[in-house]
Design a protein around this motif. Structure first.
Motif, PDB file in Angstrom:
ATOM      1  N   THR A  29      -5.956  -2.458  -9.541  1.00  0.00           N
ATOM      2  CA  THR A  29      -6.119  -3.099  -8.838  1.00  0.00           C
ATOM      3  C   THR A  29      -4.535  -3.225  -8.114  1.00  0.00           C
ATOM      4  O   THR A  29      -4.762  -3.494  -6.483  1.00  0.00           O
ATOM      5  N   LEU A  30      -3.341  -3.886  -8.396  1.00  0.00           N
ATOM      6  CA  LEU A  30      -2.405  -3.649  -7.218  1.00  0.00           C
ATOM      7  C   LEU A  30      -2.241  -2.291  -7.224  1.00  0.00           C
ATOM      8  O   LEU A  30      -1.928  -2.618  -5.719  1.00  0.00           O
ATOM      9  N   SER A  31      -2.267  -1.559  -6.997  1.00  0.00           N
ATOM     10  CA  SER A  31      -2.214  -0.046  -6.328  1.00  0.00           C
ATOM     11  C   SER A  31      -3.215  -0.265  -5.455  1.00  0.00           C
ATOM     12  O   SER A  31      -2.679   0.274  -4.532  1.00  0.00           O
ATOM     13  N   ALA A  32      -4.544  -0.382  -5.519  1.00  0.00           N
ATOM     14  CA  ALA A  32      -5.852  -0.577  -4.822  1.00  0.00           C
ATOM     15  C   ALA A  32      -5.193  -1.723  -3.444  1.00  0.00           C
ATOM     16  O   ALA A  32      -5.514  -1.399  -1.970  1.00  0.00           O
ATOM     17  N   ILE A  33      -4.364  -2.830  -3.519  1.00  0.00           N
ATOM     18  CA  ILE A  33      -3.741  -3.289  -2.310  1.00  0.00           C
ATOM     19  C   ILE A  33      -2.402  -3.132  -1.874  1.00  0.00           C
ATOM     20  O   ILE A  33      -3.019  -2.724  -0.521  1.00  0.00           O
ATOM     21  N   CYS A  34      -2.146  -2.062  -1.794  1.00  0.00           N
ATOM     22  CA  CYS A  34      -1.453  -1.585  -1.572  1.00  0.00           C
ATOM     23  C   CYS A  34      -1.570  -0.668  -0.956  1.00  0.00           C
ATOM     24  O   CYS A  34      -0.785  -0.642   0.283  1.00  0.00           O
ATOM     25  N   GLU A  35      -2.746   0.275  -1.236  1.00  0.00           N
ATOM     26  CA  GLU A  35      -3.174   1.043  -0.215  1.00  0.00           C
ATOM     27  C   GLU A  35      -3.705   0.024   1.387  1.00  0.00           C
ATOM     28  O   GLU A  35      -3.998   1.160   2.072  1.00  0.00           O
ATOM     29  N   GLN A  36      -4.835  -0.856   1.107  1.00  0.00           N
ATOM     30  CA  GLN A  36      -4.199  -1.777   1.600  1.00  0.00           C
ATOM     31  C   GLN A  36      -4.234  -2.608   2.424  1.00  0.00           C
ATOM     32  O   GLN A  36      -4.528  -2.409   3.868  1.00  0.00           O
ATOM     33  N   TYR A  37      -3.033  -2.327   2.466  1.00  0.00           N
ATOM     34  CA  TYR A  37      -1.417  -3.331   2.931  1.00  0.00           C
ATOM     35  C   TYR A  37      -0.353  -2.862   2.688  1.00  0.00           C
ATOM     36  O   TYR A  37       0.614  -3.144   1.519  1.00  0.00           O
TER      37      TYR A  37
END
Lengths: 548, 548
Positions: free
Chosen positions: A427-435
């Motif tokens: 989830t942390l990685s996915a947030i970084c991909e989006q932000y």
């Protein structure tokens, strides 16, 4: 926190093997460090974000009635033998032997352990239902660890398991957790879709995956541009548009060779082998057969394409061959099909008249531009990162592991189970991909390691330093989480680090410190706005309120 | 939380292999479950307590200026080869091989990993000091796991590491964390002693162990009954009481055989081999030689008792034998010593005159009743459970692993390190050892899973049920953490479970519910006091204020 005292080892260079934005920027911003392939440390900044995600997960799981526990990572091999997975899980399951020669699995997942934990305890319908969850380190020996935290070998997962006396109770828990997941990902600021997924080999029934939208995602999602509908590509139903016959049929004709025509009514035939049966599927030439759907129609668990040399004549199939057709060619009257065997092109095909079709079904993959199966809007495709899954396990583990309860009539029944996972580090990685942008991360305010980055341009200047010191304490007293860059570094270094770290709001104390004027910026935009320190709190609050 | 919905599998029987009170009562109260020898799950009640301990640890570590991170449990074997510990750590270090044949240690401790993490980063004195900590699962393959969580194979530890440019800075961090530990254990309600310990094989300098006092403890602590003084038995100095000669010396006399005398002035001789030297130690017959002290006097790292057959004559040692004496026989004039070799008893020994003594030192173990070495009070002994340790590592790891920084003069120096551990799951056990009676646990209020256990004697009774429901919500609204036993069980079962679970305050809703009268009890005492529900909050507050 004073940045001069905090351990934030930012990197100037993009690490050579970091392929994705999240991987690159988490490394460069000093959030994580690699210790081995697929094995990472969360540094103080990164762990602050992880703890914020975990706090949200705990709140929403508790709200959904789940209870937190913590099971060990060392799982006795005996349990995996009982479930039958010791031999089938393959090399992804890490195994170790203790000093007495006993084998353990390093937990890749917890079904065996939790089933063994409750099987002597949840032994009557009176104690059901119960939902238990843990936030724990998990281990999977991925063949090719990739994308940093996205596919690691040691990672943080929230896994939950529910136990029920009947299917209705499981359904209730399933949707309670489904909605808890929606709240969790909403609060994390993620753009995601809850998609219908294939329960496949896990042997259960209903299942949804939560997919965060991201270009680097490995899964393709079909979703509606005007509704909540979303599904894995293989699961998305295609709406039966039930076309009326546009025109009357004409006599079937044959032309030698492959006729070139612009006609959009080309039909194709695909051949499969399903156990002992041979299966012929007709569909539009531009569509693609979806194996899962064919399997479901046939009620079989395996089909494979027929060896090209064995392919019989589509127009004259032998007896016993099952002939299925996709809904897409229903109502066709001007069908065109090239027969390789005869080297002729049939034209003016009326499938219902000419193709020996047993029945029409939904047998193809959905395509972009198709109408959404819920009747609302048009299908689009997106790439997704799987960040969560909810799954109705049924009695798969309780049966093999003999986890029984006494029902209200005094009969022994296997516990009915559900399981529910969230990849915390994913989830942390996915947030970084989006932000993020090209300069660094841009945290949503719910997860930012600090809300405010206070930057003293020149801390050797007495006025800048004393004003910064005052603001640092004032803002903290007002409840803001502040990272203060008090380092004696060049302004260029400080601004570059600030972009990398990505706190939502930057407050810059520079030359006008003597006049009590500072600059404020939203990390997303590059524009700085001057403001008097008397208006600073208001300016910050406005910036924070105006963003997620 | 409603007890009918909570997963609290209490046990009626004492588990056969549970030897200690903490182990028995944590199992019986449904706080933990064993999954394998030395491997446990923390069930919802137990994990609530663990999280409270962790929260206290985090607060106090942060307050001491430490920063939290999280390192992986999988540690590449290469790092352990660098430090030289891969080969010497022995079978307690769990090891595993990944699918590509690479070896990993499952972290038993984190010195190697953290040193590798900072060695390229904390590379100048300007970035020092830094203290990093983590709360993490650790692995040690104990030969004989015992006492439940006390000596487990998978356990939760807080480990911290500090990095410094000089010894003064290390000293500052050492004492900051020492005091943080005192606050942590105080807040947990523990009776403990911070004791001087032997830095021994770890190769550092200063070290203190935090020992929770408990009968089942494996370590013996010497402490003063009137001051803070406490030390490991082997480390406790014995005060030199510097006795004046009570009487004049008399001529040395010899009597045949072993003379029987009540005289308390019996002296004994002990012989050791220290590398190439032979050492003779004289001390009072009732005292015991402390090897560590002899080693320190000799400046050697190993001594062993001399083979009995090689023991020479104590009265006529050969040349080259080093003759040391304990302070305890200083000033003696009526010494008595039996010489086995000659089969005679010497009486009226004046050691300084007769025993060829090189010098007097503190060479014996301290005893109960000795004066405390700080001059305050008398020494007592207690058994302790080690729950924490602070340790000045020095440059042991930074030298072998090449973790260097540039000092203010531009020279490369190895980082100076400290390490600091708290056993979180051990602390839980130690608390249980100190807080229980024969019926179950009695939690200190700072760690209780719930402050109040609300017990409805007969939930089938409408008045009891509705009053309980009201109190359940009212008390929670007032900020109390409430476990409500709403189960349809016999009162005997409910009370027995309540004693096992051990919430500080019990509120019992029984027959007088219609009159709005309930009973309140402190879990420590068995006495219940009736109170009207209008006075309930006050009664609870008084009980909680009057206890820890």
């Amino acid at each position: 926190m004073r940045q001069s005292q905090m351990f934030i080892p930012t990197l100037k260079e993009v690490p050579a093997d970091a392929e994705s934005a999240s991987h690159q920027l988490l490394l460069r911003g000093g959030f994580i460090r690699q210790n081995a392939a697929g094995v990472y440390s969360y540094l103080p900044l990164g762990y602050k974000v992880i703890k914020k995600i975990e706090a949200i997960v705990r709140e929403e799981m508790d709200r959904a009635g789940a209870q937190e526990l913590l099971m060990p990572a060392m799982q006795p091999a005996e349990l995996w033998h009982e479930s039958g997975r010791w031999d089938v899980y393959g090399p992804e399951l890490m195994r170790l032997k203790d000093r007495h020669g006993r084998f353990f699995a390093l937990g890749a997942t917890g079904e065996e352990l939790i089933t063994s934990l409750v099987r002597d305890t949840l032994n009557t319908y009176k104690k059901l239902p119960v939902t238990l969850y843990q936030i724990q380190t998990k281990y999977r020996d991925e063949k090719r660890p990739r994308f940093g935290l996205l596919r690691g070998r040691e990672f943080i997962m929230k896994d939950a398991y529910s136990f029920h006396a009947n299917a209705e109770s499981l359904d209730e828990a399933y949707w309670a957790i489904f909605h808890a997941y929606c709240r969790i990902f909403d609060r994390c600021g993620l753009k995601y879709r809850a998609v219908l997924a294939d329960s496949g080999a896990m042997g259960g029934k209903d299942t949804h995956e939560f997919q965060a939208l991201a270009e680097i995602g490995e899964d393709t999602i079909a979703y509606s541009d005007s509704s909540d509908f979303a599904a894995n590509l293989e699961m998305a139903e295609v709406m039966d548009q039930g076309k009326e016959r546009a025109e009357d049929s004409l006599p079937l004709e044959k032309k030698a060779g492959r006729v070139s025509t612009d006609d959009s009514d080309w039909v194709k035939a695909e051949w499969f082998k399903a156990r002992s049966e041979t299966v012929l599927v007709f569909l539009r030439a531009g569509d693609e057969v979806n194996d899962v759907k064919v399997k479901n129609v046939l009620g079989t668990d395996m089909i494979e394409p027929l060896d090209p040399e064995q392919k019989p004549d589509a127009f004259h199939p032998e007896k016993g061959v099952r002939v299925l057709a996709d809904n897409g060619i229903k109502g066709l009257t001007r069908g065109v099909l090239y027969s390789e065997k005869e080297d002729v092109t049939y034209i003016q095909i009326d499938p219902e008249r000419d193709l020996n079709i047993e029945n029409f079904f939904d047998l193809r993959f959905i395509k972009e531009g198709d109408p959404s199966p819920d009747g609302k809007g048009t299908i689009k495709f997106a790439k997704g990162i799987e960040i969560g899954q909810v799954f109705k396990l049924g009695t798969k583990y309780s049966e093999t592991m003999n986890a029984l309860f006494l029902d209200s009539e005094g009969k022994n029944q296997p516990l009915i189970m559900g399981c529910y996972g969230i990849g915390i580090s994913r989830t942390l990685s996915a947030i970084c991909e989006q932000y993020h942008d090209e300069d660094g991360l841009i945290w949503p305010k719910s997860l930012a390691p600090f809300a405010i980055h206070l930057i003293t341009v020149n801390p050797k200047n007495e006025e800048q330093l004393s004003l910064s010191d005052k603001l640092y304490h004032d803002l903290q007293d007002k409840g803001f989480d502040v990272l203060w860059d008090d380092r004696k570094e060049r302004p260029g270094v400080k601004f570059a680090d600030s972009e990398l770290i990505g706190c939502p709001v930057q407050v810059i104390v520079g030359k006008k410190a003597a006049d009590h004027i500072v600059e404020v910026a939203d990390r997303r935009e590059k524009e700085r706005v001057e403001t008097g320190t008397d208006r600073l709190e208001q300016a910050i609050t406005e910036l924070l309120n105006g963003r997620n």
